[in-house]
Design a protein around this motif. Structure first.
Motif, short mmCIF file in Angstrom:
data_model
loop_
_atom_site.label_atom_id
_atom_site.label_comp_id
_atom_site.label_asym_id
_atom_site.label_seq_id
_atom_site.Cartn_x
_atom_site.Cartn_y
_atom_site.Cartn_z
N LEU A 54 -11.70 -1.23 2.02
CA LEU A 54 -11.73 0.11 1.46
C LEU A 54 -10.80 0.24 0.25
N SER A 55 -9.61 -0.35 0.38
CA SER A 55 -8.65 -0.29 -0.71
C SER A 55 -9.19 -0.98 -1.95
N ASP A 56 -9.76 -2.18 -1.76
CA ASP A 56 -10.34 -2.89 -2.90
C ASP A 56 -11.52 -2.10 -3.48
N GLY A 57 -12.29 -1.48 -2.60
CA GLY A 57 -13.44 -0.71 -3.06
C GLY A 57 -13.04 0.51 -3.88
N VAL A 58 -11.99 1.20 -3.44
CA VAL A 58 -11.52 2.37 -4.20
C VAL A 58 -11.02 1.94 -5.57
N LYS A 59 -10.30 0.80 -5.61
CA LYS A 59 -9.81 0.29 -6.90
C LYS A 59 -10.99 0.01 -7.83
N SER A 60 -12.04 -0.56 -7.29
CA SER A 60 -13.20 -0.88 -8.11
C SER A 60 -13.93 0.38 -8.58
N CYS A 61 -14.14 1.30 -7.64
CA CYS A 61 -14.88 2.53 -7.99
C CYS A 61 -14.15 3.37 -9.03
N TYR A 62 -12.84 3.44 -8.93
CA TYR A 62 -12.05 4.25 -9.84
C TYR A 62 -11.57 3.46 -11.06
N ALA A 63 -12.01 2.22 -11.18
CA ALA A 63 -11.65 1.37 -12.31
C ALA A 63 -10.14 1.27 -12.47
N ILE A 64 -9.45 1.07 -11.34
CA ILE A 64 -7.99 0.91 -11.37
C ILE A 64 -7.67 -0.48 -11.93
N LYS A 65 -6.84 -0.52 -12.94
CA LYS A 65 -6.50 -1.80 -13.57
C LYS A 65 -5.53 -2.60 -12.69
N LEU A 66 -5.76 -3.91 -12.62
CA LEU A 66 -4.92 -4.79 -11.82
C LEU A 66 -4.22 -5.79 -12.73
N ASP A 67 -3.05 -6.25 -12.28
CA ASP A 67 -2.34 -7.27 -13.06
C ASP A 67 -2.83 -8.66 -12.67
#
Length: 912
Positions: A54-67
């Motif tokens: 779910l956490s990874d999915g939310v990051k993807s859906c909201y286009a959260i940038k990762l380092d």
């Protein structure tokens, strides 16, 4: 040039809007697909794996940038609070892998939060989709509004043509005699009036000289001229758009200035051209106005000339009034004997009227707000018109003024407050009060050109300008919808609507009525708002003189009084007594909008019969907006909110709390009646009828029927467009904010005053009888026993309206409190650490331009927000934050604000 510019601008906005809507559709589809994939992959996972997925999915859906390590990057997205939550959750999940003290309940809470984020974005896209439909389906934004001519419209056109194309028959000899008797002939001192008239003529001569100076037009001048035109009612939407383009281009402004400088230097050769097109426009009240559609350069030139003469005459007439000789002061001189007697009995030296008195306040308000009210105080001042804020046609059914803007409706509301306060005071203090109201019928259409010319000439306007004014008035006209072979006709009577120069002519003529009324009533105040006239007094005879003067003025100027809008009432201090009204005074009620002045109470009551007539009209207007939810909301705001509310009268202490309750009850009834049978907005073709109990319920049904929208929050209806809402306006919010701060019973103030006055009289009498000695006075009364007998209560209070009596409660305090309008705060406070406060803070953090972009609306700073919006955000904000994670329904970048702004700037059209 203007048309091409406007069409390119509109076309570009439509292209931008379409692009945003396409982008919105793509993003919505992509998010839904990702969400579906995430949810389907959760079935076989244990609790920890579900959280990671779910956490990874939310990051993807909201286009959260990762380092580079796959962790949430710092400060690179606009979802700051979500970033913090995801960062912390990563650490918490790592702990939960090993720490048995992390309970199942806590894991469920984390999962629910993540699922909530996946549900929030679809809600935002759903609202954005509704917004898109609202904008994209709006035909009025791109196409002209066409209607079939109604019988009423044709009758109005016919009446107008009979008015303006038939010459008037002014008895010029009688008018000249009237002017000489009024401004020159004076049995006691022949110099005062004549000198004042001569001084006015000299000032006109000096002003005309200034208007002949070359190169008056420049970029600065044109910008305030254009601003004034944009604030007026006369221009079409297309020409408004072109003017805005002009104002942004200094090169074009320079070219325009060159042309207009040539025109003003050759004033004697100016003309309208071959003909000026005419068009009919319906107002919300049901009245049809005729507007000229002259070319823009003519509009700019005439606006400049009109403003210049308007500002000049305003100052010149104020100076005439200030001279102190001709104009009688409402504050009549206190007889010397009365001064001596007051000094003897009260040891109170009276040299003049006190400035802090009822009479002083009366005079100040009249001079500031109701003397030559249609004229401008300064060149940059604009007359402010708000859609829907106009007086209802009942014949068919505390701040200092802002000198940058004039609001005619606010002046009318204040006048009603003054009248109601005067009725309360005079009926209780003098036991008599008479009020009369009338209006000049079709003033703009019927005002004779001979009357205008004669009065301007009498005041000293030169032949050069008289000839120019004559050409301005004698316009060659033809209706745009007439057959092409229809002959051009020259206007013989009346003034062009929505021209500042027309206002000048009207006010100059009415100045003669103002002065005549002042002389006839010995300083009485005529409260006049252009062609709408009000007079009231504690003297019934003064009211009779005022009416006789009005009739005489109408006769000599060959103008007409509208007897359907004329009435007179008389109020006694005893509610059981109905005083007689002189036969010379007009019959009928004193009315304004939906209000009728009660002869029993001296307060205004809402005429529910007139409300019923306009409820039917509101339903009909909403039916005409059936293809667009946007137009429906705009129409509702203008008609149901602005029009009804303004015609109920603005709440004030003089009206009492019962008036506020009556407004609330009537607004509630309006909604029930309008939506009880629906207004044909069910389908796009208007075939389905929907019955609802309120406008909110109705809109939800329509949005569900058309766009399958489910569980729409109430806040979506009321939030401002900048946050993605429909910006539906609620009259209940504004009215309820003031209800509790309104006096329950205005007459209670008079009870307190009369009690304080009687106590002060008794104390003064006791002091006189105990300490006063006639031998100590420089003057003493000579009547039998008067020297030792305190004067009567009637004499003691004779000058209470002009003097300060040193009571615990002065009459001027009562007067001011009756006129007081309540603070609109409504007692709404913000929890500084609550969800609304957090939501507002997030708005402020979203960009420094947020507050600057709002006309009003919900601002990040609670204390800078209008009380209306404070109540809206406090009432609906918690639900929005809970469901959307903040106070925005839609990502601002996806909102087609350009097209919305363009639509806002257009005047609403009304169905015939």
């Amino acid at each position: 040039m203007a048309s091409t510019s406007g069409s390119v601008f509109s076309g570009t906005l439509r292209e931008i809007t379409e692009t945003k809507l396409q982008e919105l559709s793509k993003r919505r589809a992509a998010f839904e697909e990702k969400k579906s994939t995430i949810l389907s992959s959760l079935e076989d996972h244990d609790k920890i794996k579900r959280l990671v997925t779910l956490s990874d999915g939310v990051k993807s859906c909201y286009a959260i940038k990762l380092d580079n390590l796959g962790h949430v990057a710092d400060d690179v997205s606009k979802h700051n609070s979500l970033e913090v939550e995801l960062k912390n959750l990563n650490s918490f999940i790592a702990q939960a892998r090993y720490d048995p003290s992390i309970s199942i309940k806590t894991l469920h809470k984390w999962e629910s939060s993540l699922l909530g984020h996946l549900d929030t974005m679809p809600l935002k896209y759903a609202c954005a989709s509704l917004y898109a439909h609202r904008t994209g389906d709006d035909e009025e934004m791109t196409e002209p509004f066409e209607t079939i001519e109604s019988v009423k419209k044709l009758e109005a056109k016919q009446q107008w043509e009979e008015d303006v194309f038939v010459p008037a028959h002014v008895d010029k000899v009688a008018l000249d005699r009237f002017l000489k008797e009024l401004f020159i002939d004076e049995p006691t001192d022949s110099s005062k009036k004549a000198k004042a008239r001569d001084k006015l003529a000299d000032s006109i001569h000096d002003f005309e000289y200034k208007l002949a100076v070359p190169n008056q037009f420049n970029s600065y001048t044109l910008k305030w001229v254009i601003d004034g035109l944009l604030a007026s009612e006369g221009l079409s939407n297309g020409k408004r758009e072109a003017l805005r383009d002009f104002a942004k281009n200094d090169i074009i402004l320079g070219e325009i200035a060159d042309v207009l400088n040539m025109r003003v230097s050759a004033l004697d050769t100016w003309s309208w051209g071959d003909n000026v097109p005419l068009e009919q426009r319906r107002k919300i009240s049901g009245v049809y106005n005729i507007h000229m559609d002259e070319e823009l350069l003519q509009s700019i030139f005439l606006q400049y000339i009109g403003v210049k003469w308007s500002v000049f005459f305003k100052q010149a007439f104020k100076e005439f009034r200030r001279l102190g000789g001709p104009w009688s002061d409402v504050r009549q001189p206190i007889p010397e004997l009365d001064k001596l007697r007051r000094e003897y009995y009260l040891d109170d030296s009276v040299s003049a009227w006190q400035n802090d008195s009822v009479q002083h306040v009366r005079r100040s308000m009249h001079r500031k707000d109701y003397f030559m009210a249609r004229l401008l105080d300064k060149e940059s001042q604009q007359v402010e018109f708000v859609d829907g804020q106009e007086e209802a046609e009942y014949s068919v059914g505390q701040k200092e003024p802002d000198y940058e803007k004039k609001n005619p409706m606010q002046a009318k509301q204040r006048l009603l407050h003054i009248l109601s306060a005067e009725a309360t005071i005079c009926s209780r203090i003098h036991n008599d009060f008479t009020a009369l109201h009338s209006s000049f019928d079709r003033w703009d259409s019927l005002l004779p050109h001979t009357t205008i010319h004669t009065i301007l000439s009498f005041f000293g306007v030169s032949d050069t300008w008289l000839k120019f004014f004559a050409k301005f008035l004698e316009v060659p006209l033809r209706f745009t919808d007439d057959p092409t072979n229809t002959a051009v006709r020259t206007r013989c009577r009346g003034t062009p609507t929505s021209h500042t120069l027309s206002d000048v002519f009207g006010e100059v003529v009415f100045f003669c009525l103002d002065f005549a009324m002042n002389q006839a009533t010995g300083g009485g105040l005529l409260y006049r708002l252009y062609d709408d006239v009000w007079f009231w007094s504690a003297s019934h005879d003064a009211a009779a003189k005022a009416w006789a003067t009005t009739q005489k003025f109408a006769a000599v100027t060959d103008t007409q009084l509208n007897m359907a809008k004329t009435g007179c009432i008389r109020i006694s201090g005893d509610p059981d007594v109905t005083p007689a009204i002189q036969s010379s005074l007009p019959k009928g009620d004193v009315q304004w909008g939906f209000l009728t002045l009660s002869p029993q109470t001296g307060r205004f009551d809402i005429n529910q019969t007139l409300v019923d007539f306009h409820i039917v009209e509101l339903r009909r207007q909403l039916q005409s907006k059936q293809k667009s939810v946007f137009s429906f909301v705009q129409t509702w705001n203008s008609f149901a909110n602005n029009f009804f509310t303004s015609n109920f009268g603005e709440a004030a202490n003089c009206f009492g709390r019962s008036h506020v309750d009556a407004m609330l009850e009537t607004h509630s009834r309006i909604q029930r009646e309008v939506f009880r049978v629906g207004v044909g907005l069910g389908n796009n073709d208007g075939s389905a009828e929907v019955e609802a109990s309120s406008v909110v319920e109705y809109l939800k049904m329509i949005l569900h029927q058309r766009y399958k929208a489910e569980e729409i929050p109430d806040a979506f209806m009321f939030f401002p467009v900048e946050l993605g809402g429909l910006e539906l306006q609620s009259p209940f919010v504004s009215i309820l904010q003031v209800r509790d701060s309104i006096l329950a019973d205005p007459s209670s103030l008079l009870d307190e005053f009369k009690k304080a006055e009687m106590e002060a009289y008794r104390a003064a009498k006791e002091l006189f009888e105990k300490w006063h000695h006639a031998d100590d006075s420089r003057w003493a009364p000579q009547g039998p026993g008067e020297a030792d007998t305190f004067f009567s209560f009637e004499e003691y209070g004779r000058w209470r309206e002009g003097l300060w009596y040193h009571y615990d409660m002065e009459l001027v305090d009562v007067y001011r409190e009756l006129l007081e309008r309540p603070y609109h705060g409504g007692g709404i406070e913000m929890d500084e650490v609550g969800v609304v406060a957090c939501g507002l803070a997030a708005l402020g953090a979203s960009g420094s331009n947020f507050n600057a972009s709002l006309r009003g609306g919900i601002k990040s700073d609670w204390h800078r927000m209008d009380p209306y919006w404070r109540r809206v955000v406090a009432l609906y904000g918690p639900e929005v934050v809970a469901r959307f994670g903040g106070l925005r329904f839609v990502d601002p970048g996806l909102l087609p604000m350009g097209m919305v702004s363009l639509f806002r700037e257009k005047r609403l059209s009304w169905q015939d």
